[in-house]
Design a protein around this motif. Structure first.
Motif, PDB file in Angstrom:
ATOM      1  N   ALA A 264       0.833  -1.207   0.000  1.00 53.23           N
ATOM      2  CA  ALA A 264       0.000   0.000   0.000  1.00 53.23           C
ATOM      3  C   ALA A 264       0.865   1.254   0.000  1.00 53.23           C
ATOM      4  N   THR A 265       1.969   1.222   0.721  1.00 53.33           N
ATOM      5  CA  THR A 265       2.868   2.377   0.765  1.00 53.33           C
ATOM      6  C   THR A 265       3.486   2.630  -0.607  1.00 53.33           C
ATOM      7  N   CYS A 266       3.895   1.571  -1.271  1.00 56.40           N
ATOM      8  CA  CYS A 266       4.496   1.725  -2.603  1.00 56.40           C
ATOM      9  C   CYS A 266       3.472   2.278  -3.598  1.00 56.40           C
ATOM     10  N   LYS A 267       2.218   1.798  -3.512  1.00 62.93           N
ATOM     11  CA  LYS A 267       1.186   2.317  -4.406  1.00 62.93           C
ATOM     12  C   LYS A 267       0.916   3.793  -4.125  1.00 62.93           C
ATOM     13  N   ALA A 268       0.971   4.162  -2.844  1.00 60.60           N
ATOM     14  CA  ALA A 268       0.710   5.561  -2.489  1.00 60.60           C
ATOM     15  C   ALA A 268       1.779   6.486  -3.058  1.00 60.60           C
ATOM     16  N   ASN A 269       2.990   5.966  -3.218  1.00 57.04           N
ATOM     17  CA  ASN A 269       4.084   6.794  -3.717  1.00 57.04           C
ATOM     18  C   ASN A 269       4.356   6.558  -5.202  1.00 57.04           C
ATOM     19  N   ALA A 270       3.397   5.961  -5.890  1.00 57.49           N
ATOM     20  CA  ALA A 270       3.625   5.663  -7.327  1.00 57.49           C
ATOM     21  C   ALA A 270       3.773   6.926  -8.158  1.00 57.49           C
ATOM     22  N   GLY A 271       3.084   7.986  -7.804  1.00 56.41           N
ATOM     23  CA  GLY A 271       3.171   9.235  -8.576  1.00 56.41           C
ATOM     24  C   GLY A 271       4.118  10.242  -7.980  1.00 56.41           C
ATOM     25  N   SER A 272       4.905   9.847  -7.041  1.00 53.17           N
ATOM     26  CA  SER A 272       5.822  10.772  -6.375  1.00 53.17           C
ATOM     27  C   SER A 272       7.047  11.022  -7.240  1.00 53.17           C
ATOM     28  N   PRO A 273       7.799  12.052  -6.905  1.00 48.03           N
ATOM     29  CA  PRO A 273       9.029  12.314  -7.652  1.00 48.03           C
ATOM     30  C   PRO A 273       9.992  11.126  -7.592  1.00 48.03           C
ATOM     31  N   ALA A 274      10.953  11.174  -8.497  1.00 50.04           N
ATOM     32  CA  ALA A 274      11.864  10.029  -8.639  1.00 50.04           C
ATOM     33  C   ALA A 274      12.638   9.775  -7.359  1.00 50.04           C
ATOM     34  N   HIS A 275      13.108  10.831  -6.700  1.00 51.39           N
ATOM     35  CA  HIS A 275      13.913  10.605  -5.494  1.00 51.39           C
ATOM     36  C   HIS A 275      13.057  10.007  -4.377  1.00 51.39           C
ATOM     37  N   VAL A 276      11.745  10.359  -4.378  1.00 56.04           N
ATOM     38  CA  VAL A 276      10.857   9.773  -3.352  1.00 56.04           C
ATOM     39  C   VAL A 276      10.615   8.304  -3.666  1.00 56.04           C
ATOM     40  N   GLN A 277      10.398   7.990  -4.964  1.00 58.02           N
ATOM     41  CA  GLN A 277      10.188   6.585  -5.330  1.00 58.02           C
ATOM     42  C   GLN A 277      11.453   5.749  -5.069  1.00 58.02           C
ATOM     43  N   GLN A 278      12.606   6.375  -5.278  1.00 57.28           N
ATOM     44  CA  GLN A 278      13.853   5.651  -4.987  1.00 57.28           C
ATOM     45  C   GLN A 278      13.965   5.355  -3.496  1.00 57.28           C
ATOM     46  N   GLN A 279      13.658   6.342  -2.678  1.00 59.50           N
ATOM     47  CA  GLN A 279      13.690   6.142  -1.222  1.00 59.50           C
ATOM     48  C   GLN A 279      12.650   5.099  -0.796  1.00 59.50           C
ATOM     49  N   THR A 280      11.468   5.139  -1.445  1.00 58.59           N
ATOM     50  CA  THR A 280      10.423   4.166  -1.131  1.00 58.59           C
ATOM     51  C   THR A 280      10.855   2.762  -1.493  1.00 58.59           C
ATOM     52  N   ALA A 281      11.567   2.613  -2.608  1.00 57.42           N
ATOM     53  CA  ALA A 281      12.042   1.286  -3.019  1.00 57.42           C
ATOM     54  C   ALA A 281      13.049   0.739  -2.020  1.00 57.42           C
ATOM     55  N   LEU A 282      13.948   1.611  -1.536  1.00 55.34           N
ATOM     56  CA  LEU A 282      14.916   1.156  -0.530  1.00 55.34           C
ATOM     57  C   LEU A 282      14.203   0.733   0.753  1.00 55.34           C
ATOM     58  N   TRP A 283      13.221   1.570   1.123  1.00 51.54           N
ATOM     59  CA  TRP A 283      12.464   1.222   2.350  1.00 51.54           C
ATOM     60  C   TRP A 283      11.690  -0.066   2.183  1.00 51.54           C
ATOM     61  N   ALA A 284      11.087  -0.253   1.016  1.00 46.52           N
ATOM     62  CA  ALA A 284      10.285  -1.449   0.754  1.00 46.52           C
ATOM     63  C   ALA A 284      11.152  -2.704   0.798  1.00 46.52           C
ATOM     64  N   ALA A 285      12.365  -2.601   0.289  1.00 45.88           N
ATOM     65  CA  ALA A 285      13.262  -3.775   0.336  1.00 45.88           C
ATOM     66  C   ALA A 285      13.619  -4.127   1.783  1.00 45.88           C
ATOM     67  N   TRP A 286      13.899  -3.074   2.546  1.00 45.44           N
ATOM     68  CA  TRP A 286      14.233  -3.320   3.974  1.00 45.44           C
ATOM     69  C   TRP A 286      13.029  -3.883   4.738  1.00 45.44           C
ATOM     70  N   ALA A 287      11.842  -3.282   4.525  1.00 48.28           N
ATOM     71  CA  ALA A 287      10.647  -3.705   5.240  1.00 48.28           C
ATOM     72  C   ALA A 287      10.237  -5.124   4.846  1.00 48.28           C
ATOM     73  N   THR A 288      10.403  -5.476   3.580  1.00 55.01           N
ATOM     74  CA  THR A 288      10.066  -6.835   3.141  1.00 55.01           C
ATOM     75  C   THR A 288      10.987  -7.852   3.814  1.00 55.01           C
ATOM     76  N   ALA A 289      12.257  -7.481   3.952  1.00 54.88           N
ATOM     77  CA  ALA A 289      13.187  -8.387   4.643  1.00 54.88           C
ATOM     78  C   ALA A 289      12.766  -8.594   6.100  1.00 54.88           C
ATOM     79  N   GLN A 290      12.272  -7.543   6.738  1.00 55.02           N
ATOM     80  CA  GLN A 290      11.802  -7.668   8.116  1.00 55.02           C
ATOM     81  C   GLN A 290      10.545  -8.535   8.184  1.00 55.02           C
ATOM     82  N   ALA A 291       9.671  -8.408   7.204  1.00 50.26           N
ATOM     83  CA  ALA A 291       8.466  -9.248   7.166  1.00 50.26           C
ATOM     84  C   ALA A 291       8.838 -10.715   6.947  1.00 50.26           C
ATOM     85  N   ASP A 292       9.857 -10.942   6.118  1.00 47.76           N
ATOM     86  CA  ASP A 292      10.300 -12.322   5.886  1.00 47.76           C
ATOM     87  C   ASP A 292      10.866 -12.940   7.157  1.00 47.76           C
ATOM     88  N   LYS A 293      11.585 -12.118   7.942  1.00 50.25           N
ATOM     89  CA  LYS A 293      12.109 -12.615   9.212  1.00 50.25           C
ATOM     90  C   LYS A 293      10.982 -12.978  10.175  1.00 50.25           C
TER      91      LYS A 293
END
Length: 330
Positions: A264-293
């Motif tokens: 949901a967070t990634c979808k919310a930032n789909a229209g955001s500027p490139a630097h925001v989407q880049q930051q969101t992608a980094l956060w999403a990778a980290w958060a997914t790893a925490q969910a996997d743990k």
């Protein structure tokens, strides 16, 4: 009227097969020890007992012999001679049948028959009479009054010997086994020695039977406890597996919630500027790893499907701190 002829034939007993003589019944009932009028060649245990009894002091009507390594008796001085004859005759008759008499632990008179032992005591019944308190001392004229505390004293008693003797056996036997013989109006103890000696053998047999019964009961309780312990340990094992099942399910649900939140967070930032989407992608990778743990299926699926659980050796099921009841306890 018709005439009926009746004939007789004399039985010749010499033609019959010889009969076996009837077996002679042997019983201790025919073994009747006779108590003599005088003490002749007394048993060593009786000699030692007599020596102490004749010089012992009297305490509450009985000779004070409790802490002496002699035959266990509670009698008055007047019954010493009679008791010596009874004990001497009884010991000799009993030992003639293979019984062994000794002074055992705590100065108890012990009789051993085979592997079994029991203790006994010769006792005289006493009559206990309360003595009235002494009258108060008359006060002389002119003397000051003083309180009389005689009524506050502990009561005094007088012990009157009755001459009635009894032999009491102490042993762990089956219920109903006779262990007491006493003087009665019809028969004195001297006439009961044959029954007493026979009773000794029955007591030894009853001790054996009682021990066997106790062992059987103990074995039954042990088997019952083993079955109970096996059942409660199995129940505890199942409880812990259910606890782990619910715990893994809850962690898995949390991981699903996290993944849904990440999406949901990634979808919310789909229209955001490139630097925001880049930051969101980094956060999403980290958060997914925490969910996997957090997800037990991703982290260690082997532990999820493992049906082996260890219950501690000390666990007996009598007291367990379980915390909050699980679904199956409700």
């Amino acid at each position: 009227m018709e005439t009926v002829q009746i004939s007789f034939k004399v039985l010749d007993r010499t033609l019959l097969p010889p009969q076996k003589p009837a077996a002679v019944k042997t019983s201790l009932q025919s073994f009747l020890p006779v108590v003599p009028q005088t003490l002749n060649d007394p048993h060593l245990l009786v000699v030692k007992w007599l020596k102490h009894a004749q010089s012992a002091k009297t305490h509450e009507g009985h000779l004070a012999l409790e802490k002496m390594p002699v035959l266990d008796t509670r009698i008055s001085l007047a019954q010493v001679d009679r008791s010596a004859l009874i004990l001497d005759t009884l010991i000799k008759a009993s030992e003639a049948l293979g019984h062994r008499w000794t002074i055992g632990v705590h100065d108890k008179t012990t009789v051993q028959i085979g592997a079994e032992k029991f203790t006994l005591q010769l006792t005289e019944r006493l009559t206990k009479l309360a003595l009235p308190p002494p009258p108060p001392t008359p006060r002389k004229p002119g003397t000051p009054w003083t309180p009389n505390f005689s009524s506050l004293r502990a009561p005094s008693f007088e012990w009157i010997p009755t001459g009635q003797l009894s032999l009491q056996v102490e042993a762990d036997t089956l219920h109903g086994t006779r262990k007491n013989w006493a003087d009665t109006k019809a028969k004195r103890l001297e006439k009961r020695l044959g029954s007493i000696v026979e009773g000794f053998a029955l007591i030894a047999e009853s001790i054996t039977a009682a021990r066997i019964r106790r062992e059987e009961q103990q074995n039954a309780r042990r088997i019952e406890e083993e079955v109970r312990l096996q059942r409660v340990r199995h129940d505890e094992s199942q409880r812990r597996l259910r606890r782990d099942l619910v715990s893994n399910m809850e962690y898995w649900q949390r991981s699903l919630q996290l993944r849904a939140f990440i999406e949901a967070t990634c979808k919310a930032n789909a229209g955001s500027p490139a630097h925001v989407q880049q930051q969101t992608a980094l956060w999403a990778a980290w958060a997914t790893a925490q969910a996997d743990k957090l997800d037990p299926i991703q982290a260690n699926i082997g532990s999820v499907v493992n049906l082996t659980t260890k219950v501690e050796d000390w666990f007996t099921g009598h007291s367990t701190i379980r915390g909050v009841n699980d679904w199956w306890d409700e």
